[in-house]
Design a protein around this motif. Structure first.
Motif, PDB file in Angstrom:
ATOM      1  N   ASP A   7       0.828  -0.947  -0.076  1.00  0.00           N
ATOM      2  CA  ASP A   7      -0.012   0.048   0.078  1.00  0.00           C
ATOM      3  C   ASP A   7       0.919   1.351  -0.159  1.00  0.00           C
ATOM      4  O   ASP A   7       1.366   1.719   1.011  1.00  0.00           O
ATOM      5  N   GLU A   9       1.378   5.045  -0.026  1.00  0.00           N
ATOM      6  CA  GLU A   9       0.365   6.261   0.404  1.00  0.00           C
ATOM      7  C   GLU A   9       1.280   7.369   1.016  1.00  0.00           C
ATOM      8  O   GLU A   9       2.633   6.994   1.308  1.00  0.00           O
ATOM      9  N   SER A  30       7.836   7.035   2.217  1.00  0.00           N
ATOM     10  CA  SER A  30       6.969   6.079   1.400  1.00  0.00           C
ATOM     11  C   SER A  30       7.734   5.617   0.278  1.00  0.00           C
ATOM     12  O   SER A  30       7.826   4.636  -0.197  1.00  0.00           O
ATOM     13  N   CYS A  52      -1.984   2.198  -4.568  1.00  0.00           N
ATOM     14  CA  CYS A  52      -1.525   3.485  -4.501  1.00  0.00           C
ATOM     15  C   CYS A  52      -2.655   4.427  -4.428  1.00  0.00           C
ATOM     16  O   CYS A  52      -3.693   4.506  -5.162  1.00  0.00           O
ATOM     17  N   THR A  53      -2.343   5.446  -3.639  1.00  0.00           N
ATOM     18  CA  THR A  53      -3.294   6.697  -3.629  1.00  0.00           C
ATOM     19  C   THR A  53      -2.924   7.647  -4.585  1.00  0.00           C
ATOM     20  O   THR A  53      -1.787   7.546  -5.235  1.00  0.00           O
ATOM     21  N   TYR A  56      -0.625  10.427  -3.563  1.00  0.00           N
ATOM     22  CA  TYR A  56       1.066   9.900  -3.819  1.00  0.00           C
ATOM     23  C   TYR A  56       1.453   9.821  -5.318  1.00  0.00           C
ATOM     24  O   TYR A  56       2.462  10.476  -5.669  1.00  0.00           O
ATOM     25  N   HIS A  77      -5.521   2.733  -4.101  1.00  0.00           N
ATOM     26  CA  HIS A  77      -5.650   2.666  -2.635  1.00  0.00           C
ATOM     27  C   HIS A  77      -6.581   3.923  -2.154  1.00  0.00           C
ATOM     28  O   HIS A  77      -6.342   4.589  -0.988  1.00  0.00           O
ATOM     29  N   TYR A  80      -7.031   9.790  -1.348  1.00  0.00           N
ATOM     30  CA  TYR A  80      -6.362  10.398  -0.182  1.00  0.00           C
ATOM     31  C   TYR A  80      -6.093   9.280   0.731  1.00  0.00           C
ATOM     32  O   TYR A  80      -7.094   8.247   0.710  1.00  0.00           O
ATOM     33  N   HIS A  81      -5.263   8.972   1.626  1.00  0.00           N
ATOM     34  CA  HIS A  81      -5.243   8.158   2.667  1.00  0.00           C
ATOM     35  C   HIS A  81      -5.995   8.265   3.851  1.00  0.00           C
ATOM     36  O   HIS A  81      -6.583   7.640   4.464  1.00  0.00           O
ATOM     37  N   SER A  92      -9.884   8.290  -8.495  1.00  0.00           N
ATOM     38  CA  SER A  92      -8.444   7.548  -8.196  1.00  0.00           C
ATOM     39  C   SER A  92      -8.243   6.819  -9.290  1.00  0.00           C
ATOM     40  O   SER A  92      -7.085   6.610  -9.778  1.00  0.00           O
ATOM     41  N   ALA A 110      -8.195   2.332   2.116  1.00  0.00           N
ATOM     42  CA  ALA A 110      -7.104   2.747   3.314  1.00  0.00           C
ATOM     43  C   ALA A 110      -7.802   2.105   4.651  1.00  0.00           C
ATOM     44  O   ALA A 110      -8.922   2.095   5.002  1.00  0.00           O
ATOM     45  N   HIS A 202       3.154  -2.204   3.628  1.00  0.00           N
ATOM     46  CA  HIS A 202       3.348  -0.758   3.482  1.00  0.00           C
ATOM     47  C   HIS A 202       4.980  -0.569   3.274  1.00  0.00           C
ATOM     48  O   HIS A 202       5.716  -1.080   4.013  1.00  0.00           O
TER      49      HIS A 202
END
Length: 260
Positions: A7, A9, A30, A52-53, A56, A77, A80-81, A92, A110, A202
């Motif tokens: 993940d 983020e 990250s 992935c967010t 990011y 992902h 936003y986280h 996204s 998330a 992560h």
């Protein structure tokens, strides 16, 4: 097949413990971890999935492209986280497809929080890996949910792996805190029972998290972080390959079940 998911983020976990970490530093931690993970996967000759967010990805498009160039899968992902709205599901997906240049067919919420499966289907995802079918104090109690893959609203659900019977979670925190021989035994038992493993981590776990004054993280998160965690992942991959287990991308696994 073993599905390794990472993940990617903005590293905002310190905010949960009352610490303020600049956004640039969240990204840097990250990113450092992601590069380390990519090196481990390359050395082992295996492919994985990076959830992935979009936030990011927007700030680190070069890392997203590097992930794709190395043959790994990009999945969503969220946008936003630490902020979620149903519209983020589609947004996204589109943003990650734009940046990566590849289709995005998978999603993971998330913190493995509940998400409306009707909205997942509406956003166009083929699979969702947002369920940890166990009990985690203060987070969720999913003992009543299936342990292995199933369908909900025409979307393939791929829960995180847990051990048979008592459902010990085989996720990132277990890899930090349990002895490796026990992890291998539990994973081998689940693999034999289910025919696959779905494990998630992560990238920031592969960096040094020991500065409690700065990050505020509890010991069960920081234990074996950084280089020891890299070695744990290498050890696990080596053990699995010696057992003849294969590794693959989550999307390819989902395609096999969906008959694509």
């Amino acid at each position: 097949m073993i599905l390794l998911g990472f993940d990617v983020e903005e590293f905002d976990m310190p905010l949960e413990y009352g610490k303020s970490l600049p956004f640039d530093e969240q990204l840097a931690i990250s990113t450092s971890g992601t590069i380390k993970v990519l090196d481990v996967l390359k050395a082992a000759g295996i492919k994985a999935t990076f959830f992935c967010t979009a936030n990011y990805a927007i700030h680190k498009p070069d890392i997203i492209r590097a992930i794709v160039e190395k043959g790994h899968e990009i999945a969503s992902h969220g946008y936003y986280h630490s902020d979620f709205k149903p519209k983020h599901l589609k947004q996204s997906k589109l943003k990650l497809e734009e940046i990566s240049g590849t289709p995005v067919t998978g999603f993971r919420m998330a913190r493995m929080m509940p998400v409306d499966e009707a909205e997942i289907e509406k956003a166009g995802y083929a699979y969702n890996s947002s369920l940890n079918p166990t009990w985690l104090p203060g987070r969720y109690n999913n003992f009543d949910k299936p342990r292995t893959w199933f369908y909900d609203h025409n979307v393939l659900q791929i829960p995180a792996s847990v051990s048979p019977l008592i459902r010990i979670p085989l996720f990132w925190l277990s890899f930090h805190n349990l002895p490796m021989p026990l992890i291998k035994w539990l994973c081998g038992d689940a693999y034999k029972k289910d025919g696959y493993l779905n494990l998630y981590f992560h990238p920031w776990e592969f960096t040094d998290l020991s500065d409690k004054d700065k990050l505020g993280l509890p010991g069960y998160v920081t234990k074996n972080s950084g280089e020891p965690f890299i070695n744990r992942l290498k050890d696990f991959i080596g053990w699995a390959q010696a057992k003849g287990y294969t590794f693959g991308r989550t999307g390819d696994f989902a395609d096999g079940i969906n008959g694509r």
